[in-house]
Design an enzyme around this catalytic site. Sequence first.
Site, PDB file in Angstrom:
ATOM      1  N   SER A 186       0.859  -1.173   0.000  1.00 38.88           N
ATOM      2  CA  SER A 186       0.000   0.000   0.000  1.00 38.88           C
ATOM      3  C   SER A 186       0.895   1.223   0.000  1.00 38.88           C
ATOM      4  O   SER A 186       1.960   1.223   0.617  1.00 38.88           O
ATOM      5  CB  SER A 186      -0.906  -0.025   1.229  1.00 38.88           C
ATOM      6  OG  SER A 186      -0.835   1.211   1.900  1.00 38.88           O
ATOM      7  N   LYS A 187       0.429   2.253  -0.690  1.00 38.49           N
ATOM      8  CA  LYS A 187       1.288   3.436  -0.812  1.00 38.49           C
ATOM      9  C   LYS A 187       1.499   4.107   0.535  1.00 38.49           C
ATOM     10  O   LYS A 187       2.378   4.926   0.702  1.00 38.49           O
ATOM     11  CB  LYS A 187       0.711   4.408  -1.842  1.00 38.49           C
ATOM     12  CG  LYS A 187       0.762   3.791  -3.233  1.00 38.49           C
ATOM     13  CD  LYS A 187       0.755   4.759  -4.383  1.00 38.49           C
ATOM     14  CE  LYS A 187       1.032   3.967  -5.667  1.00 38.49           C
ATOM     15  NZ  LYS A 187       0.472   4.533  -6.865  1.00 38.49           N
ATOM     16  N   ARG A 188       0.656   3.753   1.510  1.00 35.27           N
ATOM     17  CA  ARG A 188       0.823   4.380   2.828  1.00 35.27           C
ATOM     18  C   ARG A 188       1.810   3.628   3.720  1.00 35.27           C
ATOM     19  O   ARG A 188       2.156   4.089   4.783  1.00 35.27           O
ATOM     20  CB  ARG A 188      -0.528   4.466   3.534  1.00 35.27           C
ATOM     21  CG  ARG A 188      -1.353   5.661   3.085  1.00 35.27           C
ATOM     22  CD  ARG A 188      -2.796   5.417   3.409  1.00 35.27           C
ATOM     23  NE  ARG A 188      -3.213   4.134   2.839  1.00 35.27           N
ATOM     24  CZ  ARG A 188      -4.398   3.591   2.985  1.00 35.27           C
ATOM     25  NH1 ARG A 188      -5.289   4.175   3.697  1.00 35.27           N
ATOM     26  NH2 ARG A 188      -4.686   2.444   2.420  1.00 35.27           N
ATOM     27  N   ASP A 189       2.218   2.452   3.282  1.00 39.13           N
ATOM     28  CA  ASP A 189       3.107   1.640   4.106  1.00 39.13           C
ATOM     29  C   ASP A 189       4.477   2.302   4.209  1.00 39.13           C
ATOM     30  O   ASP A 189       5.199   2.425   3.226  1.00 39.13           O
ATOM     31  CB  ASP A 189       3.247   0.251   3.467  1.00 39.13           C
ATOM     32  CG  ASP A 189       4.006  -0.698   4.368  1.00 39.13           C
ATOM     33  OD1 ASP A 189       4.721  -0.212   5.275  1.00 39.13           O
ATOM     34  OD2 ASP A 189       3.890  -1.904   4.177  1.00 39.13           O
ATOM     35  N   GLN A 229       8.972   3.691  -1.262  1.00 42.84           N
ATOM     36  CA  GLN A 229       8.234   3.244  -2.443  1.00 42.84           C
ATOM     37  C   GLN A 229       8.460   4.070  -3.697  1.00 42.84           C
ATOM     38  O   GLN A 229       8.117   3.645  -4.787  1.00 42.84           O
ATOM     39  CB  GLN A 229       6.737   3.254  -2.136  1.00 42.84           C
ATOM     40  CG  GLN A 229       6.420   2.442  -0.916  1.00 42.84           C
ATOM     41  CD  GLN A 229       4.997   1.957  -0.935  1.00 42.84           C
ATOM     42  OE1 GLN A 229       4.414   1.771  -1.983  1.00 42.84           O
ATOM     43  NE2 GLN A 229       4.441   1.736   0.221  1.00 42.84           N
TER      44      GLN A 229
END
Length: 484
Positions: free
Chosen positions: A254-257, A262
């Site tokens: 997930s891009k929030r991880d 990333q």
Amino acid sequence: MSTSFRVRYAPSPTGHLHIGGARTALFNYLLARKQGGSFIVRFEDTDQSRHVESGIDNQLDGLRWLGVDWDESVDVGGSYGPYRQTERLGLYQPFIDQLLAAGNAYRCYCTEAEIEAERAEQEARGETPKYAGKCRSLTEDERRELEAQGRKPSIRFRVPENRIVAFEDRVRGHVEFESDGIGDFIIVRPDGIPTYNFAVILDDHLMDISLVIRGEEHLSNTPRQLMMYEALGLQAPEFAHLSIILNPDRKKMSKRDESIVQFIAQYNSLGYLPEAIVNFIALLGWSPGGEEEIFTKEELIAQFDLSRVSKSPAVFDMDKLNWMNNAYIKKADLSRIVDLCLPQLQKAGRLPEQLDEAQREWAVKLIGLYKEQLNFAAEIVDKSELFFRDGQEYDEEGRALLAEEHVHAVLSSFKNQVEQAADYTTDSMKALLKAVQQETGYKGKQLFMPVRVALTGQMHGPDLNETLYLLGRGRVLARLANLL
Ligand code: GLU
């Protein structure tokens, strides 16, 4: 179809270049270079709601930093342009007309609210939602009436009934879908803008793309695209769908991880080496077989092959990435690592923006002291902190060591030596410590540990002579005075 091998990376310019996009671009690039073909970067920028102004530059800057260069795109041009979808809208009309004329597409007047309501009813009945085909066979009169109501039509593709759409995916092997599971889908929105599925096949066709390598999330789009190629009488390219990338917990990335870095731009600003990132990304779902894991770009080009791309998800291992980047840092020239580390130290306020000759020489030595340990350049700031702090504090282990009986004698003698030394260089440290040994009778660990711990607060660290020299006489004496 042209005989040359042409592949493309077709991001929507919605933000920064992400690891997943970078992998798609890299695999296309490696194969293009291996086969002496062309690598095209074009932009699917028709979704205005997701548009980010700097999106195109962000993508190109990321690729450029990685060394993934392209043959045709918005900046260098090429004979298949334009390379930005919003500039290609005029090219699509003949194909829309062709589909409408043959009855393979039709105008649909349903409003979004009506489609929503239909979808909700289907879901309530436990069905998979799909367009029920209300406008599939409108008469001229019905159409005129709907238009008179002020409705603006979208255009839908008429999905053939009862068909198996099959293809040989270059990664996944035989793949098939039943057309009945797919409702008639919109290919042109009421505002005249084509949707992704339609525009992408026309771009791939008009750009003579031989093979589409893209993420697995597009697998279910492929039968739609194949049916449109067929309806238009066009030959479809081949397809290769790359498996998803999982985060270290084996969950979908997930891009929030925040446990993983990333975006390619972040790797750049943290001081990773682009060739290490390329090496790492190449192994996300591909391996040449064998134990070796470090490959130059040229080796990757020579060895890359879709037949060794895995169908199972790739797992993103940040530790492995750091290990790999460290391996590249170790091999790199010190001057290159200095160029990466200096700005990090300056940004952190550890060094002035303008360095004089002596400051620069000192900084080069400092960076050299840590080069082998660095996973990425920004780590120099924390690792070298002991050279910049004012006071010196000790943890429990350090305090215990400093409380040992012989320590006072060692440190006093060392302090005297430092005060009296004619000069203060890395080489003179050796003689200085030797003198302490002669004066106190302590040697080896009993001599070096008190000195190291007293001055750095650490039980282990880089070369002691170099450390003492880089700390400088002033800091060394202040720390010793404080302690004694
Ligand atoms: N714009 C699409 C994406 O960013 C490209 C899909 C494709 O390669 O066909 O996922």
